[in-house]
Design an enzyme around this catalytic site. Sequence first.
Site, PDB file in Angstrom:
ATOM      1  N   ASP A  69       0.864  -1.182   0.000  1.00  0.00           N
ATOM      2  CA  ASP A  69       0.000   0.000   0.000  1.00  0.00           C
ATOM      3  C   ASP A  69       0.899   1.232   0.000  1.00  0.00           C
ATOM      4  OD1 ASP A  69      -1.873   2.085   0.520  1.00  0.00           O
ATOM      5  OD2 ASP A  69      -3.207   0.635   1.463  1.00  0.00           O
ATOM      6  N   CYS A 198     -22.426   9.953  10.661  1.00  0.00           N
ATOM      7  CA  CYS A 198     -21.844   9.134  11.732  1.00  0.00           C
ATOM      8  C   CYS A 198     -22.433   7.721  11.712  1.00  0.00           C
ATOM      9  CB  CYS A 198     -22.087   9.783  13.093  1.00  0.00           C
ATOM     10  SG  CYS A 198     -21.155  11.304  13.354  1.00  0.00           S
TER      11      CYS A 198
END
Length: 261
Positions: A69, A198
């Site tokens: 990554d 959220c």
Amino acid sequence: MQPLVAPAAALAPEELIRTARHAVLAGIGEEGQRRLNAARVTVVGAGGLGSPALLALAAAGIGSLTVIDDDVVELTNLQRQLAHRVEDIGTPKTASAARAITALAPQTVVTAVPERLDTANAARLLAGADVVVDTSDSFATRRDVAAATEALGLPLVWGAVQEWHAQATVFWSDPPVGEPVVLADLFPPGTEGEPPSCAQVGVLGALCVQVGGMLAGEVIKLVTGAGEPLLGRLAMIDALTSRQHEIAIRPASTTSTAVHA
């Protein structure tokens, strides 16, 4: 969803000595555990899906993990906090993931590769692995991983999140002859949507943990031969309703176009 492998009820006396073990798998026996200890697994992507998959593999006793990554840790939401720490903000995800894995399972050898996988280096980066796990969020990367694993003859476990409520994952091994089977891009341009609420972030985080463990479970089945992997099937998991269904994927040799979910 029922666990793929039931945990042992209690640790055997010899296991108590191995304090680094955080998970004991029942049903695979000594030979299965030996195969896990000797397995070399490469994971492309150390983010939302990659982090829980890596931790589950390390806890299961995978001997060698290579993490690929080139991004850095942002910690902007729950997804980024699955394995990374606040002090890792701005550091490569590979380094952060390697620290978390080492803390969890010191016996696992972790190789961090902070490099972007593409057509030119895919075969080099994936060579030597026994199983490849692709959790990348780029269609170009997924295509290059699929082509490289097919050319190398490696089993591939594939996963990606679709928006905030569903997960699409395809697993296959012994790649067929012909064009590699690659799913259509789950994030076409202009469809990313507004920043998640959220509640959506909570669903996304829970989904990443659930499916990251599922990816690790498929790797364990491929390595140990305990159970039948979901070869050539697309598993659709709806996190909001906790329902799952599978769709058969056509063999790569029968089509030259991407398979759409």
